[in-house]
Motif scaffolding. Structure first.
Motif: not given
Length: 134
Positions: A77-92
């Motif tokens: 939702i954009g309230i924390e910066r990530a050095n990658y695109k947060p995807t379901l694959k990355i979550l898994k």
């Protein structure tokens, strides 16, 4: 803060070669004061011998799982910066990595740290960390 494992570029992160990482780490370790943090534990092994203090933060598995999901949602939702695109694959992948850490990496790290018990503190929560500095 510098990153030994990754080169942070505007076009995206690039992994440093092992030689680049080793050279970068060596230059840091020749400094008078330094703090090393990382989940990439194999490259920090040389630091253990010369460190004055080793802190190993080991929260319980369910706490880490909750934090992984919470961070993912904040990044989506954009309230924390990530050095990658947060995807379901990355979550898994993070969820699976966390499980592997619990049952494989953590016992290995504790074993590797056993020669340094005189300068090792294992912290079970970030509350304990705060209490150390009161």
């Amino acid at each position: 803060m510098v990153n030994i494992v990754w080169k942070r570029l505007t076009t995206g992160d690039v992994t440093r070669t092992e030689q680049e990482g080793d050279e970068y780490l060596s230059s840091i370790l020749t400094s008078k004061n330094w703090i090393i943090e990382g989940v990439h534990h194999k490259w920090v092994y040389p630091c253990f011998q010369i460190a004055d203090l080793i802190l190993f933060l080991v929260t319980n598995l369910s706490t880490r799982r909750f934090r992984i999901i919470k961070r993912f949602l904040k990044q989506k939702i954009g309230i924390e910066r990530a050095n990658y695109k947060p995807t379901l694959k990355i979550l898994k992948d993070l969820y699976n990595y966390n499980t592997m850490f619990e049952y494989h990496s953590k016992p290995e790290i504790i074993d590797i740290l056993s020669p340094y018990k005189n300068k090792l503190t294992i912290l079970k929560s970030n509350t304990v960390i705060t209490d150390l500095y009161k």
